[in-house]
Design a protein around this motif. Structure first.
Motif, PDB file in Angstrom:
ATOM      1  N   ILE A   6       0.877  -1.170   0.000  1.00  0.00           N
ATOM      2  CA  ILE A   6       0.000   0.000   0.000  1.00  0.00           C
ATOM      3  C   ILE A   6       0.912   1.217   0.000  1.00  0.00           C
ATOM      4  O   ILE A   6       1.683   1.433   0.934  1.00  0.00           O
ATOM      5  N   TYR A   7       0.846   1.974  -1.085  1.00  0.00           N
ATOM      6  CA  TYR A   7       1.692   3.140  -1.289  1.00  0.00           C
ATOM      7  C   TYR A   7       0.776   4.349  -1.370  1.00  0.00           C
ATOM      8  O   TYR A   7      -0.053   4.440  -2.280  1.00  0.00           O
ATOM      9  N   ALA A   8       0.876   5.252  -0.419  1.00  0.00           N
ATOM     10  CA  ALA A   8      -0.029   6.399  -0.360  1.00  0.00           C
ATOM     11  C   ALA A   8       0.773   7.681  -0.229  1.00  0.00           C
ATOM     12  O   ALA A   8       1.621   7.794   0.648  1.00  0.00           O
ATOM     13  N   VAL A   9       0.490   8.627  -1.119  1.00  0.00           N
ATOM     14  CA  VAL A   9       1.156   9.926  -1.085  1.00  0.00           C
ATOM     15  C   VAL A   9       0.168  10.956  -0.547  1.00  0.00           C
ATOM     16  O   VAL A   9      -0.982  11.013  -0.993  1.00  0.00           O
ATOM     17  N   ASP A  10       0.611  11.742   0.428  1.00  0.00           N
ATOM     18  CA  ASP A  10      -0.242  12.766   1.032  1.00  0.00           C
ATOM     19  C   ASP A  10      -0.510  13.909   0.054  1.00  0.00           C
ATOM     20  O   ASP A  10       0.306  14.192  -0.828  1.00  0.00           O
ATOM     21  N   LYS A  11      -1.623  14.573   0.247  1.00  0.00           N
ATOM     22  CA  LYS A  11      -1.895  15.807  -0.490  1.00  0.00           C
ATOM     23  C   LYS A  11      -0.896  16.863  -0.027  1.00  0.00           C
ATOM     24  O   LYS A  11      -0.388  16.797   1.092  1.00  0.00           O
ATOM     25  N   SER A  34      -3.449  -7.256  16.140  1.00  0.00           N
ATOM     26  CA  SER A  34      -4.010  -8.240  17.065  1.00  0.00           C
ATOM     27  C   SER A  34      -5.276  -8.886  16.528  1.00  0.00           C
ATOM     28  O   SER A  34      -5.666  -9.947  16.996  1.00  0.00           O
ATOM     29  N   ALA A  35      -5.896  -8.290  15.508  1.00  0.00           N
ATOM     30  CA  ALA A  35      -7.083  -8.888  14.883  1.00  0.00           C
ATOM     31  C   ALA A  35      -6.699  -9.827  13.743  1.00  0.00           C
ATOM     32  O   ALA A  35      -7.567 -10.402  13.100  1.00  0.00           O
ATOM     33  N   GLY A  36      -5.399  -9.970  13.494  1.00  0.00           N
ATOM     34  CA  GLY A  36      -4.951 -10.923  12.490  1.00  0.00           C
ATOM     35  C   GLY A  36      -4.432 -10.322  11.200  1.00  0.00           C
ATOM     36  O   GLY A  36      -4.024 -11.049  10.304  1.00  0.00           O
ATOM     37  N   VAL A  37      -4.446  -9.005  11.060  1.00  0.00           N
ATOM     38  CA  VAL A  37      -3.868  -8.363   9.886  1.00  0.00           C
ATOM     39  C   VAL A  37      -2.375  -8.213  10.151  1.00  0.00           C
ATOM     40  O   VAL A  37      -1.980  -7.458  11.031  1.00  0.00           O
ATOM     41  N   ARG A  38      -1.596  -8.961   9.436  1.00  0.00           N
ATOM     42  CA  ARG A  38      -0.158  -8.974   9.698  1.00  0.00           C
ATOM     43  C   ARG A  38       0.537  -7.903   8.872  1.00  0.00           C
ATOM     44  O   ARG A  38       0.537  -7.948   7.650  1.00  0.00           O
ATOM     45  N   THR A  39       1.120  -6.949   9.535  1.00  0.00           N
ATOM     46  CA  THR A  39       1.890  -5.904   8.878  1.00  0.00           C
ATOM     47  C   THR A  39       3.348  -6.324   8.879  1.00  0.00           C
ATOM     48  O   THR A  39       3.955  -6.504   9.931  1.00  0.00           O
ATOM     49  N   ILE A  40       3.905  -6.495   7.691  1.00  0.00           N
ATOM     50  CA  ILE A  40       5.301  -6.890   7.553  1.00  0.00           C
ATOM     51  C   ILE A  40       6.203  -5.684   7.746  1.00  0.00           C
ATOM     52  O   ILE A  40       7.248  -5.754   8.378  1.00  0.00           O
ATOM     53  N   PHE A  41       5.780  -4.571   7.169  1.00  0.00           N
ATOM     54  CA  PHE A  41       6.557  -3.342   7.233  1.00  0.00           C
ATOM     55  C   PHE A  41       5.614  -2.162   7.085  1.00  0.00           C
ATOM     56  O   PHE A  41       4.641  -2.231   6.338  1.00  0.00           O
ATOM     57  N   SER A  42       5.880  -1.094   7.798  1.00  0.00           N
ATOM     58  CA  SER A  42       5.134   0.154   7.584  1.00  0.00           C
ATOM     59  C   SER A  42       6.031   1.324   7.976  1.00  0.00           C
ATOM     60  O   SER A  42       6.853   1.203   8.877  1.00  0.00           O
ATOM     61  N   GLY A  43       5.843   2.419   7.262  1.00  0.00           N
ATOM     62  CA  GLY A  43       6.626   3.592   7.591  1.00  0.00           C
ATOM     63  C   GLY A  43       6.257   4.759   6.704  1.00  0.00           C
ATOM     64  O   GLY A  43       5.601   4.601   5.680  1.00  0.00           O
ATOM     65  N   PRO A  44       6.698   5.938   7.111  1.00  0.00           N
ATOM     66  CA  PRO A  44       6.380   7.129   6.335  1.00  0.00           C
ATOM     67  C   PRO A  44       7.296   7.280   5.124  1.00  0.00           C
ATOM     68  O   PRO A  44       8.456   6.879   5.157  1.00  0.00           O
ATOM     69  N   LEU A  45       6.754   7.850   4.063  1.00  0.00           N
ATOM     70  CA  LEU A  45       7.572   8.322   2.952  1.00  0.00           C
ATOM     71  C   LEU A  45       8.058   9.709   3.335  1.00  0.00           C
ATOM     72  O   LEU A  45       7.419  10.391   4.124  1.00  0.00           O
ATOM     73  N   GLN A  46       9.174  10.112   2.773  1.00  0.00           N
ATOM     74  CA  GLN A  46       9.737  11.416   3.118  1.00  0.00           C
ATOM     75  C   GLN A  46      10.129  12.174   1.860  1.00  0.00           C
ATOM     76  O   GLN A  46      10.354  11.576   0.802  1.00  0.00           O
ATOM     77  N   THR A  47      10.222  13.477   1.998  1.00  0.00           N
ATOM     78  CA  THR A  47      10.733  14.297   0.905  1.00  0.00           C
ATOM     79  C   THR A  47      12.183  13.915   0.633  1.00  0.00           C
ATOM     80  O   THR A  47      12.823  13.246   1.451  1.00  0.00           O
ATOM     81  N   GLY A  50      14.593  14.346   3.311  1.00  0.00           N
ATOM     82  CA  GLY A  50      14.342  13.600   4.535  1.00  0.00           C
ATOM     83  C   GLY A  50      13.756  14.414   5.667  1.00  0.00           C
ATOM     84  O   GLY A  50      13.657  13.952   6.792  1.00  0.00           O
ATOM     85  N   GLU A  51      13.338  15.626   5.378  1.00  0.00           N
ATOM     86  CA  GLU A  51      12.870  16.534   6.425  1.00  0.00           C
ATOM     87  C   GLU A  51      11.369  16.419   6.715  1.00  0.00           C
ATOM     88  O   GLU A  51      10.938  16.711   7.818  1.00  0.00           O
ATOM     89  N   VAL A  52      10.564  16.027   5.730  1.00  0.00           N
ATOM     90  CA  VAL A  52       9.106  16.080   5.893  1.00  0.00           C
ATOM     91  C   VAL A  52       8.477  14.752   5.480  1.00  0.00           C
ATOM     92  O   VAL A  52       8.796  14.214   4.424  1.00  0.00           O
ATOM     93  N   MET A  53       7.585  14.212   6.324  1.00  0.00           N
ATOM     94  CA  MET A  53       6.810  13.040   5.948  1.00  0.00           C
ATOM     95  C   MET A  53       5.766  13.476   4.919  1.00  0.00           C
ATOM     96  O   MET A  53       5.106  14.487   5.098  1.00  0.00           O
ATOM     97  N   ASN A  54       5.652  12.679   3.847  1.00  0.00           N
ATOM     98  CA  ASN A  54       4.686  13.059   2.808  1.00  0.00           C
ATOM     99  C   ASN A  54       3.921  11.866   2.228  1.00  0.00           C
ATOM    100  O   ASN A  54       3.403  11.933   1.132  1.00  0.00           O
TER     101      ASN A  54
END
Length: 60
Positions: A6-11, A34-47, A50-54
């Protein structure tokens, strides 16, 4: 089990909204784990500087 990316870019100019909801977002992700959705990796994208999450990248 298949994996999904899941790749999502902020407005533009929404960092304040992201930061306002960040703790709630993390809590929701933990509930899903805990409901069974296994997240392998998650994290913010950055400019490029590297200064701003986007955005977000999740592998579930």
């Amino acid at each position: 089990m298949p994996l999904f990316a899941i790749y999502a870019v902020d407005k533009p100019d929404t960092l304040a909204i992201r930061l306002e909801h960040y703790a709630e977002h993390r809590a929701y992700n933990e509930e899903q784990e805990s409901a069974g959705v296994r997240t392998i990796f998650s994290g913010p994208l950055q400019t490029d500087d590297g200064e701003v999450m986007n955005g977000s990248l999740l592998i579930v």
